[in-house]
Design a protein around this motif. Structure first.
Motif, PDB file in Angstrom:
ATOM      1  N   ASN A   1      11.007   5.095  -3.272  1.00 20.29           N
ATOM      2  CA  ASN A   1       9.940   6.293  -2.745  1.00 20.29           C
ATOM      3  C   ASN A   1       8.678   6.662  -3.325  1.00 20.29           C
ATOM      4  O   ASN A   1       8.247   7.523  -3.106  1.00 20.29           O
ATOM      5  CB  ASN A   1      10.671   7.296  -2.631  1.00 20.29           C
ATOM      6  CG  ASN A   1      11.994   7.725  -1.896  1.00 20.29           C
ATOM      7  OD1 ASN A   1      13.195   7.793  -1.516  1.00 20.29           O
ATOM      8  ND2 ASN A   1      13.318   7.849  -3.435  1.00 20.29           N
ATOM      9  N   GLY A   2       8.133   5.178  -3.808  1.00 18.85           N
ATOM     10  CA  GLY A   2       7.142   5.355  -4.284  1.00 18.85           C
ATOM     11  C   GLY A   2       6.879   6.263  -5.750  1.00 18.85           C
ATOM     12  O   GLY A   2       5.928   6.350  -6.429  1.00 18.85           O
TER      13      GLY A   2
ATOM     14  N   ASN B   1       7.469   4.043   3.159  1.00 21.39           N
ATOM     15  CA  ASN B   1       8.287   5.349   4.727  1.00 21.39           C
ATOM     16  C   ASN B   1       9.305   4.551   4.499  1.00 21.39           C
ATOM     17  O   ASN B   1      10.183   4.083   4.535  1.00 21.39           O
ATOM     18  CB  ASN B   1       7.237   5.518   5.676  1.00 21.39           C
ATOM     19  CG  ASN B   1       7.335   3.870   6.197  1.00 21.39           C
ATOM     20  OD1 ASN B   1       7.552   2.674   6.169  1.00 21.39           O
ATOM     21  ND2 ASN B   1       5.611   3.459   6.986  1.00 21.39           N
TER      22      ASN B   1
ATOM     23  N   GLU C   1       1.183  -1.341  -0.335  1.00 20.81           N
ATOM     24  CA  GLU C   1       0.093   0.040   0.372  1.00 20.81           C
ATOM     25  C   GLU C   1       0.546   1.618  -0.496  1.00 20.81           C
ATOM     26  O   GLU C   1       1.650   1.192   0.323  1.00 20.81           O
ATOM     27  CB  GLU C   1      -0.708  -0.317   1.059  1.00 20.81           C
ATOM     28  CG  GLU C   1      -1.603  -0.998   0.973  1.00 20.81           C
ATOM     29  CD  GLU C   1      -3.294  -1.350  -0.024  1.00 20.81           C
ATOM     30  OE1 GLU C   1      -3.406  -0.088  -0.338  1.00 20.81           O
ATOM     31  OE2 GLU C   1      -3.051  -2.043   0.241  1.00 20.81           O
ATOM     32  N   PRO C   2       0.387   2.402  -0.213  1.00 19.43           N
ATOM     33  CA  PRO C   2       1.035   3.657  -0.838  1.00 19.43           C
ATOM     34  C   PRO C   2       2.263   3.736   0.778  1.00 19.43           C
ATOM     35  O   PRO C   2       3.183   4.640   0.740  1.00 19.43           O
ATOM     36  CB  PRO C   2       0.408   4.579  -1.574  1.00 19.43           C
ATOM     37  CG  PRO C   2      -0.695   3.733  -2.562  1.00 19.43           C
ATOM     38  CD  PRO C   2      -0.779   2.605  -1.523  1.00 19.43           C
ATOM     39  N   GLU C   3       1.114   3.928   1.064  1.00 14.37           N
ATOM     40  CA  GLU C   3       1.520   4.438   3.105  1.00 14.37           C
ATOM     41  C   GLU C   3       2.706   3.756   3.530  1.00 14.37           C
ATOM     42  O   GLU C   3       2.932   4.094   4.666  1.00 14.37           O
ATOM     43  CB  GLU C   3       0.279   4.723   4.164  1.00 14.37           C
ATOM     44  CG  GLU C   3      -0.536   3.297   4.373  1.00 14.37           C
ATOM     45  CD  GLU C   3      -1.571   3.155   3.219  1.00 14.37           C
ATOM     46  OE1 GLU C   3      -2.356   2.601   3.528  1.00 14.37           O
ATOM     47  OE2 GLU C   3      -1.993   3.723   1.825  1.00 14.37           O
ATOM     48  N   GLU C   4       2.891   2.692   3.408  1.00  9.22           N
ATOM     49  CA  GLU C   4       3.517   1.543   3.871  1.00  9.22           C
ATOM     50  C   GLU C   4       4.896   1.566   3.247  1.00  9.22           C
ATOM     51  O   GLU C   4       6.030   1.209   3.732  1.00  9.22           O
ATOM     52  CB  GLU C   4       3.492   0.107   3.109  1.00  9.22           C
ATOM     53  CG  GLU C   4       1.791  -0.248   3.862  1.00  9.22           C
ATOM     54  CD  GLU C   4       2.186  -1.922   3.653  1.00  9.22           C
ATOM     55  OE1 GLU C   4       2.418  -3.265   3.976  1.00  9.22           O
ATOM     56  OE2 GLU C   4       1.416  -2.418   2.392  1.00  9.22           O
TER      57      GLU C   4
END
Length: 190
Positions: free
Chosen positions: A114-115, A25, A20-23
């Motif tokens: 960095n996504g 980090n 997931e994008p929020e992962e």
């Protein structure tokens, strides 16, 4: 150093779930660095998350150009029609090798550490490593792509290794319990 899972462990046969994008980090990037360190220490060129007991869709690669590459939620969007044989191995199936036929070129889309989305066209060793590691995300190991007899022999060899490992572990634990019991008995006498 992370523990590398071996053939026979369930996580290697599972279809991994997307990251997931929020992962993505700082903590995730630390894990990626640990994966690179583990892969380098084990003399590998690629390492997928399921190989470190994480059922998520990402892998790291350092191929023949020595560039550290991260592929998060990768998708192979194109492959060449020409196939090439090349001897493959796997950190999760140590000391077992087989010539595997794969497309010589791939185009892959993924997210970086960095996504950020990117697309890469690869050939040679890099193309092969991307395909090998991407297979891990779908629960496929390289022996699945080889000769059926070779696959059977590899699975039997790994099962025997696992059995020997568990027997050694059991003997070691029994010895440690015996030593601890002796120490305790000695303490109780004093």
């Amino acid at each position: 150093m992370l523990r590398i899972t071996k053939l026979g462990e369930d996580v290697l046969r599972q279809v991994a779930v997307p990251v997931e994008p929020e992962e993505i980090n700082d903590e995730f990037r630390v894990l990626l660095n640990e994966m690179f360190e583990t892969m380098i220490e084990a003399n590998g060129v690629g390492l997928a998350a399921p190989q470190v007991d994480i059922s998520k869709r990402f892998f790291v690669v350092i191929a023949d150009d020595d560039v550290r590459r991260v592929f998060i939620n990768p998708q192979i969007v194109a492959t060449s029609s020409d196939l090439v044989d090349y001897e493959e191995g796997c950190l999760s199936i140590p000391k077992i090798y087989e010539k595997i036929k794969r497309p010589s070129q791939v185009t892959v889309q993924a997210l970086d550490e960095n996504g950020k989305k990117f697309q890469l066209e690869a050939d040679g060793l890099l193309a092969r490593v991307i395909q090998h590691e991407n297979d891990h995300l779908d629960g496929i190991v390289f022996i699945d792509r080889g000769d059926a007899e070779f696959k059977k022999e590899a699975e039997e060899t790994m099962a025997k290794r696992q059995k020997r490992y568990l027997e050694k572990l059991k003997a070691k634990e029994a010895k440690e319990r015996k030593i601890a019991a002796r120490k305790l008995a000695k303490q109780n006498k004093q």
